[in-house]
Design a protein around this motif. Structure first.
Motif, short mmCIF file in Angstrom:
data_model
loop_
_atom_site.label_atom_id
_atom_site.label_comp_id
_atom_site.label_asym_id
_atom_site.label_seq_id
_atom_site.Cartn_x
_atom_site.Cartn_y
_atom_site.Cartn_z
N GLY A 59 0.89 -1.42 -0.19
CA GLY A 59 0.00 -0.16 0.02
C GLY A 59 0.78 1.35 -0.04
N VAL A 60 1.90 1.43 0.66
CA VAL A 60 2.76 2.49 0.75
C VAL A 60 3.52 2.79 -0.50
N LEU A 61 4.04 1.70 -1.13
CA LEU A 61 4.72 1.66 -2.16
C LEU A 61 3.90 2.24 -3.47
N THR A 78 1.25 3.82 -3.00
CA THR A 78 0.67 5.35 -2.48
C THR A 78 1.88 6.30 -3.16
N VAL A 79 3.25 5.82 -2.99
CA VAL A 79 4.11 6.61 -3.29
C VAL A 79 4.42 6.90 -4.85
N ILE A 80 4.28 5.72 -5.45
CA ILE A 80 4.29 5.86 -6.95
C ILE A 80 3.21 6.52 -7.34
N VAL A 81 2.00 6.24 -7.11
CA VAL A 81 0.68 7.16 -7.85
C VAL A 81 0.66 8.47 -7.14
N ALA A 82 0.97 8.84 -5.98
CA ALA A 82 0.91 10.29 -5.66
C ALA A 82 2.01 10.99 -6.20
N ALA A 83 3.32 10.39 -6.72
CA ALA A 83 4.36 11.07 -7.22
C ALA A 83 3.86 11.58 -8.59
N VAL A 84 3.10 10.99 -9.36
CA VAL A 84 2.86 11.31 -10.83
C VAL A 84 1.25 11.65 -10.74
N PHE A 101 -5.33 7.65 -2.85
CA PHE A 101 -5.95 6.70 -2.28
C PHE A 101 -5.84 5.20 -2.91
N LEU A 102 -5.38 5.03 -4.19
CA LEU A 102 -5.19 4.09 -4.68
C LEU A 102 -4.31 3.12 -3.73
N GLY A 103 -3.51 3.61 -3.11
CA GLY A 103 -2.54 2.81 -2.36
C GLY A 103 -3.23 2.09 -1.08
N TYR A 108 -7.36 2.47 -14.31
CA TYR A 108 -8.29 3.56 -13.52
C TYR A 108 -7.18 4.78 -13.42
N ILE A 109 -6.04 4.84 -13.13
CA ILE A 109 -4.98 5.69 -13.25
C ILE A 109 -5.11 6.43 -14.63
N VAL A 110 -4.93 5.66 -15.62
CA VAL A 110 -5.06 6.13 -16.99
C VAL A 110 -6.27 7.05 -17.57
N ALA A 111 -7.05 6.30 -17.07
CA ALA A 111 -8.68 6.87 -17.34
C ALA A 111 -8.93 8.13 -16.62
#
Length: 129
Positions: free
Chosen positions: A55-57, A59-65, A71-73, A124-127
């Motif tokens: 979850g943390v990883l 969150t870090v990856i998604v939140a960075a971009v 919240f996807l983490g 979901y991220i791309v959309a």
């Protein structure tokens, strides 16, 4: 959500989430986590720590971009805990060991479900970018 998404974005996010998965499941997971989460008793802490790493990883990856999708983490954490607990329960309650083919079937199903989770997270991220 759009009915079509950018293929490049999907491939990029799948690569990022796959690398994250390898790091969390194989580099950062020690024997205590791997075996502990499949025990009849004492499984909760190793499972929680392992899934928190995922979850943390994520969150870090998604939140960075895409900070708005941080919240996807939490989503990854929740899905990961359900998948791993189901596998752990089956291993513990049916005394499945490394020497049985069922263990390897469960590992394969477990990994496939995690990769499908990453696939749907990537969509979901791309959309929503």
């Amino acid at each position: 959500m759009s009915s079509s998404i950018a293929l490049g974005g999907l491939v990029g996010w799948m690569l990022a989430l796959t690398v994250k998965h390898v790091i969390a499941d194989f580099i950062l997971q020690n024997a205590w986590l791997a075996m502990g989460k499949d025990q009849k008793i004492g499984w909760a802490l190793p499972l929680l720590i392992h899934c928190m790493i995922h979850g943390v990883l994520t969150t870090v990856i998604v939140a960075a971009v895409q900070p708005k999708l941080w919240f996807l983490g939490l989503v990854d954490f929740a899905i990961h805990i359900v998948i791993d607990r189901c596998k752990g329960w089956l291993v513990a309650h049916f005394d499945i060991t490394l020497n049985t083919r069922w263990f390897w079937w469960l590992i394969g199903i477990d990994q496939a479900l995690h990769h499908l989770t990453d696939f749907f997270l990537a969509i979901y991220i791309v959309a929503n970018s």
